[in-house]
Design a protein around this motif. Structure first.
Motif, PDB file in Angstrom:
ATOM      1  N   SER A  37       0.748  -1.528  -0.077  1.00 32.41           N
ATOM      2  CA  SER A  37      -0.506  -0.159  -0.147  1.00 32.41           C
ATOM      3  C   SER A  37       1.204   1.204  -0.241  1.00 32.41           C
ATOM      4  CB  SER A  37      -0.682   0.006   0.808  1.00 32.41           C
ATOM      5  OG  SER A  37      -1.809  -0.876   0.697  1.00 32.41           O
ATOM      6  N   TYR A  38       1.915   1.449   0.210  1.00 31.25           N
ATOM      7  CA  TYR A  38       2.954   2.902   0.320  1.00 31.25           C
ATOM      8  C   TYR A  38       3.235   2.417  -0.499  1.00 31.25           C
ATOM      9  CZ  TYR A  38       5.452   6.209   2.460  1.00 31.25           C
ATOM     10  OH  TYR A  38       6.106   7.151   2.951  1.00 31.25           O
ATOM     11  N   LYS A  39       3.446   1.759  -0.896  1.00 37.71           N
ATOM     12  CA  LYS A  39       4.747   1.894  -2.652  1.00 37.71           C
ATOM     13  C   LYS A  39       3.756   2.255  -3.199  1.00 37.71           C
ATOM     14  CE  LYS A  39       6.320  -1.633  -6.327  1.00 37.71           C
ATOM     15  NZ  LYS A  39       5.041  -0.918  -7.215  1.00 37.71           N
ATOM     16  N   GLN A  40       3.117   1.690  -3.361  1.00 35.03           N
ATOM     17  CA  GLN A  40       1.309   2.453  -4.504  1.00 35.03           C
ATOM     18  C   GLN A  40       1.117   3.866  -4.074  1.00 35.03           C
ATOM     19  OE1 GLN A  40      -2.119  -0.791  -3.431  1.00 35.03           O
ATOM     20  NE2 GLN A  40      -1.388  -2.085  -4.997  1.00 35.03           N
ATOM     21  N   LEU A  41       1.553   4.316  -2.708  1.00 33.54           N
ATOM     22  CA  LEU A  41       0.647   5.425  -2.140  1.00 33.54           C
ATOM     23  C   LEU A  41       1.739   6.603  -2.863  1.00 33.54           C
ATOM     24  CD1 LEU A  41      -0.177   7.990  -0.634  1.00 33.54           C
ATOM     25  CD2 LEU A  41       1.210   7.017   1.394  1.00 33.54           C
ATOM     26  N   GLU A  42       3.008   6.332  -2.835  1.00 30.91           N
ATOM     27  CA  GLU A  42       4.162   6.684  -3.324  1.00 30.91           C
ATOM     28  C   GLU A  42       4.122   6.878  -4.626  1.00 30.91           C
ATOM     29  OE1 GLU A  42       7.009   8.244  -1.683  1.00 30.91           O
ATOM     30  OE2 GLU A  42       5.731   8.251  -0.082  1.00 30.91           O
ATOM     31  N   GLU A  43       3.305   5.393  -5.486  1.00 34.81           N
ATOM     32  CA  GLU A  43       3.319   5.621  -7.232  1.00 34.81           C
ATOM     33  C   GLU A  43       2.764   6.934  -7.302  1.00 34.81           C
ATOM     34  OE1 GLU A  43       2.396   1.702  -7.659  1.00 34.81           O
ATOM     35  OE2 GLU A  43       4.491   0.972  -7.880  1.00 34.81           O
ATOM     36  N   LYS A  44       1.519   6.539  -7.349  1.00 35.16           N
ATOM     37  CA  LYS A  44      -0.007   8.017  -6.962  1.00 35.16           C
ATOM     38  C   LYS A  44       1.020   9.197  -6.633  1.00 35.16           C
ATOM     39  CE  LYS A  44      -3.658   4.807  -5.304  1.00 35.16           C
ATOM     40  NZ  LYS A  44      -4.824   5.098  -4.890  1.00 35.16           N
ATOM     41  N   LYS A  45       2.038   9.759  -5.800  1.00 35.35           N
ATOM     42  CA  LYS A  45       2.425  10.784  -5.512  1.00 35.35           C
ATOM     43  C   LYS A  45       2.641  11.092  -6.240  1.00 35.35           C
ATOM     44  CE  LYS A  45       3.482  11.341  -1.033  1.00 35.35           C
ATOM     45  NZ  LYS A  45       4.486  11.367   0.252  1.00 35.35           N
ATOM     46  N   LYS A  46       4.324  10.392  -6.926  1.00 31.40           N
ATOM     47  CA  LYS A  46       4.900  10.937  -8.233  1.00 31.40           C
ATOM     48  C   LYS A  46       3.931  10.925  -9.548  1.00 31.40           C
ATOM     49  CE  LYS A  46       8.480   8.844 -11.241  1.00 31.40           C
ATOM     50  NZ  LYS A  46       8.107   9.402 -12.045  1.00 31.40           N
ATOM     51  N   GLU A  47       2.586  10.278  -9.481  1.00 31.15           N
ATOM     52  CA  GLU A  47       2.261  10.626 -10.166  1.00 31.15           C
ATOM     53  C   GLU A  47       1.254  12.194 -10.504  1.00 31.15           C
ATOM     54  OE1 GLU A  47      -0.770   7.528 -10.632  1.00 31.15           O
ATOM     55  OE2 GLU A  47       0.686   5.697 -11.137  1.00 31.15           O
ATOM     56  N   MET A  48       1.060  12.413  -9.299  1.00 30.68           N
ATOM     57  CA  MET A  48       0.662  13.400  -9.198  1.00 30.68           C
ATOM     58  C   MET A  48       1.755  14.538  -9.859  1.00 30.68           C
ATOM     59  SD  MET A  48      -2.009  14.892  -7.731  1.00 30.68           S
ATOM     60  CE  MET A  48      -2.752  14.094  -6.747  1.00 30.68           C
ATOM     61  N   ILE A  49       2.545  14.279  -9.287  1.00 32.19           N
ATOM     62  CA  ILE A  49       4.056  15.507  -9.014  1.00 32.19           C
ATOM     63  C   ILE A  49       4.421  15.490 -10.860  1.00 32.19           C
ATOM     64  CG2 ILE A  49       6.509  15.395  -9.048  1.00 32.19           C
ATOM     65  CD1 ILE A  49       6.507  14.311  -6.887  1.00 32.19           C
ATOM     66  N   ASP A  50       4.252  13.914 -11.909  1.00 36.09           N
ATOM     67  CA  ASP A  50       4.025  14.030 -13.333  1.00 36.09           C
ATOM     68  C   ASP A  50       3.755  14.927 -13.505  1.00 36.09           C
ATOM     69  OD1 ASP A  50       6.462  13.059 -13.138  1.00 36.09           O
ATOM     70  OD2 ASP A  50       5.835  10.952 -13.045  1.00 36.09           O
ATOM     71  N   LEU A  51       1.544  14.797 -13.350  1.00 37.08           N
ATOM     72  CA  LEU A  51       0.516  15.396 -14.148  1.00 37.08           C
ATOM     73  C   LEU A  51       0.834  16.854 -13.674  1.00 37.08           C
ATOM     74  CD1 LEU A  51      -2.177  12.989 -12.699  1.00 37.08           C
ATOM     75  CD2 LEU A  51      -1.781  13.705 -15.063  1.00 37.08           C
ATOM     76  N   LYS A  52       1.530  17.534 -12.418  1.00 34.10           N
ATOM     77  CA  LYS A  52       1.798  19.078 -12.537  1.00 34.10           C
ATOM     78  C   LYS A  52       2.714  19.535 -13.253  1.00 34.10           C
ATOM     79  CE  LYS A  52       0.602  18.865  -7.491  1.00 34.10           C
ATOM     80  NZ  LYS A  52       1.111  19.388  -6.372  1.00 34.10           N
ATOM     81  N   LYS A  53       3.708  18.287 -13.841  1.00 36.03           N
ATOM     82  CA  LYS A  53       4.469  18.786 -14.961  1.00 36.03           C
ATOM     83  C   LYS A  53       3.909  18.501 -16.075  1.00 36.03           C
ATOM     84  CE  LYS A  53       8.636  17.400 -12.443  1.00 36.03           C
ATOM     85  NZ  LYS A  53       9.208  16.266 -12.485  1.00 36.03           N
ATOM     86  N   ALA A  54       2.797  18.198 -16.152  1.00 38.59           N
ATOM     87  CA  ALA A  54       2.195  17.184 -17.807  1.00 38.59           C
ATOM     88  C   ALA A  54       1.166  19.190 -17.823  1.00 38.59           C
ATOM     89  CB  ALA A  54       1.752  16.274 -17.726  1.00 38.59           C
TER      90      ALA A  54
END
Length: 579
Positions: free
Chosen positions: A195-212
């Motif tokens: 679950s923590y790994k999935q959370l970190e992946e979502k947070k990274k996706e969020m960062i990537d989305l903000k860039k995109a």
């Protein structure tokens, strides 16, 4: 337990193993000098063969793909739950493994036969299920944890950077995958690590989305200082009005022709009006000219002479009468001409007035159509304006929804992170006995060495994820990192039994002991020998003969594998040939 490693390669030196400690030596010969190396004799290759038979990947650069070896089977006899399994694999068909097993064996029941050829993925699945109790029906666990992500902790490879850090078997191993594997091997709640790994992946996706999202349109919105709520409100009203205008718009199929006709009528009316203006000026002049004509028919010239008491000659009277008759005729002709001209111009004006009236009626009809209908071009322009407004509104709404969702998702991720921090903390308390057992196992191993050097920490990072690491008490100790790895691995193999799993093999390459002083090597071999017998696991070690401490040589003499790899000639290496 591995009983034997052998091959269809005729020159291969068969390695037979037994319970407890097994030491495979690369022996020093009299011909060897300090400049010679025995790294090519096959100690590490021996471990790679075990990995190969335990389902590792086989790349095109693998030794098992070499032309002289690719068609040769490498074979392993192993005991799994007191049943003999013969496992064969070769490079030319590395996606498969051949297995022969006894009747009633676990694998025989699984595949329905005692002689099977199975895909390497199926073999790995079986090993994970049998040795580590992996539940392949758990989709989430299956997606994040496999046999090949656990086995290397029990058989580290130098080429992978397996001896760089205790908690990793691969030099660039992902921290979250590491925590997932270790939480499972230590009997903690692995689902929380996932679950923590999935959370970190979502947070990274969020960062990537903000860039995109920082596209040209987004930057324009931000740079123009547009308030999305305000703009959406205004655009919605404008679109509503535009939509109403479109709904009320009537298109006339001949709008353009009617518009041309109306313009033509207006032009003709203007021309006729101009002509009438000119003709009316002429009529006025003609009327004035007619009124100014003097009537001289009554003029008596004799009386004029009489008044002045002058006798007028008869001949002059006669001439004057003739002139008078001529003038009278001339005036009469002029009056007639002026009258005819006047009638001509008045008729022309009257005719034009009638035509102007008729044209005005037609123009009025055309203008009424134009006032109540529109052209297709006008409708298209109105429609284009509508589409432009709708597109802009859609862009703003999407941007607003995206920003709102981003804020909402960010809030959810913070909540999820706090929840995991609490749950992992609670889970560590619930697994306190398991955690305590692992810590004490490391302490036991560490204390058995000539100085107590290692401790296991199991807790949480400041961000809340599992924090599992080995730390040193004595940073000045020689080969400290190697001994941290040794203590950690010894703990893992003992935890396997504690957790009711069947993984019972621990393998250490000579690389582990290269930086370690003689006393530590001796104590490590003693502990490994005693603990492997006590806990029932197989401990396999490869060493150069000159690295085996004299102080322990006699104690472990029965643990030394009969085959000694030597550098006397090529027959002394594991494959029996140089390559």
């Amino acid at each position: 337990m591995i009983r034997k490693i052998y091959s269809t390669l005729s020159t291969f030196n068969t390695i037979e193993l037994h319970e407890g400690l097994n030491i495979l030596l690369a022996d020093v010969t009299q011909k060897s000098t300090v400049k010679d190396t025995r790294n090519g004799l096959g100690k590490t290759t021996f471990i790679e063969i075990i990995h190969f038979l335990y389902g590792s990947s086989c790349t095109k650069n693998s030794i098992f793909k070499m032309d002289q070896f690719k068609d040769e089977f490498f074979i392993m006899d192993i005991d799994l739950k007191d049943k003999l399994y013969i496992v064969k694999r070769r490079g030319s068909e590395s996606n498969f493994v051949y297995i022969q097993c006894e009747k009633g064996s676990f694998l025989g029941k699984k595949f329905g036969d005692v002689n099977v050829k199975v895909k390497i993925t199926e073999w790995n699945e079986f090993l994970g299920e049998y040795l580590f109790n992996l539940n392949h029906r758990d989709a989430i666990l299956e997606a994040h944890l496999k046999f090949r992500s656990l086995f290397p902790y029990f058989s580290r490879l130098t080429r992978d950077g397996g001896f760089l850090e205790a908690t990793k078997y691969f030099k660039s191993q992902n921290v979250h995958l590491t925590q997932i594997a270790l939480s499972y091997l230590l009997g903690l709640d692995t689902s929380l690590a996932i679950s923590y790994k999935q959370l970190e992946e979502k947070k990274k996706e969020m960062i990537d989305l903000k860039k995109a999202i920082k596209t040209d349109s987004y930057n324009k919105i931000m740079n123009d200082g547009i308030n999305l709520d305000t703009e959406i409100t205004i655009l919605t009203v404008r679109i509503s009005k535009c939509k109403k205008d479109l709904e009320n718009f009537q298109i006339h199929p001949q709008y353009k022709e009617i518009e041309i006709d109306a313009n033509s009528y207006a032009k003709k009316i203007a021309e006729l009006s101009n002509q009438n203006f000119v003709d009316r000026q002429i009529i006025t002049e003609l009327i004035n000219a007619s009124e100014s004509e003097k009537n001289i028919t009554d003029l008596n010239i004799a009386e004029l002479y009489d008044e002045v008491k002058i006798q007028m000659p008869d001949i002059l009277i006669k001439k004057f009468d003739e002139a008078k008759i001529f003038h009278k005729q001339l005036v009469s002709n002029r009056k007639k001409y002026l009258h005819e001209e006047l009638e001509h111009y008045e008729e022309a004006v009257k005719s034009r007035d009638k035509l102007i009236h008729e044209l005005s009626l037609e123009q009025s009809k055309k203008m009424m159509i134009l006032n109540t209908h529109g052209a297709l071009e006008q409708y298209s322009l109105l429609q284009s304006e509508m589409n432009e407004l709708v597109n802009k509104l859609d862009m703003y709404q999407k941007q607003q929804n995206f920003m709102n969702n981003m804020r909402e998702e960010a809030a959810k991720l913070k909540i999820e992170e706090q929840r995991l921090i609490i749950e992992i903390n609670q889970s560590l308390e619930e697994h306190s006995n398991t955690k305590r057992h692992a810590i004490l196992l490391v302490e036991e191993v560490s204390s058995s060495l000539y100085n107590s050097i290692a401790q296991l920490h199991i807790g949480q990072t400041t961000n809340g994820r599992y924090d599992i690491e080995m730390v040193s008490r004595n940073q000045n100790s020689t080969g400290i990192n190697s001994m941290l790895i040794y203590c950690f691995d010894m703990m893992l193999i003992q935890m396997s039994k504690y957790l009711g799993r069947k993984m019972d093999i621990l393998i250490h390459d000579s690389t582990l002991f290269d930086p370690v002083d003689e006393r530590q090597i001796a104590e490590a071999l003693r502990f490994g020998k005693d603990k492997s017998i006590e806990d029932g696991f197989q401990y396999i070690v490869t060493l150069n003969s000159d690295a085996l401490p004299e102080s322990v040589r006699e104690e472990v003499s029965n643990s030394i594998v009969p085959v000694l790899l030597t550098d006397t000639d090529e027959s002394g290496c594991l494959f029996g040939v140089y390559y």
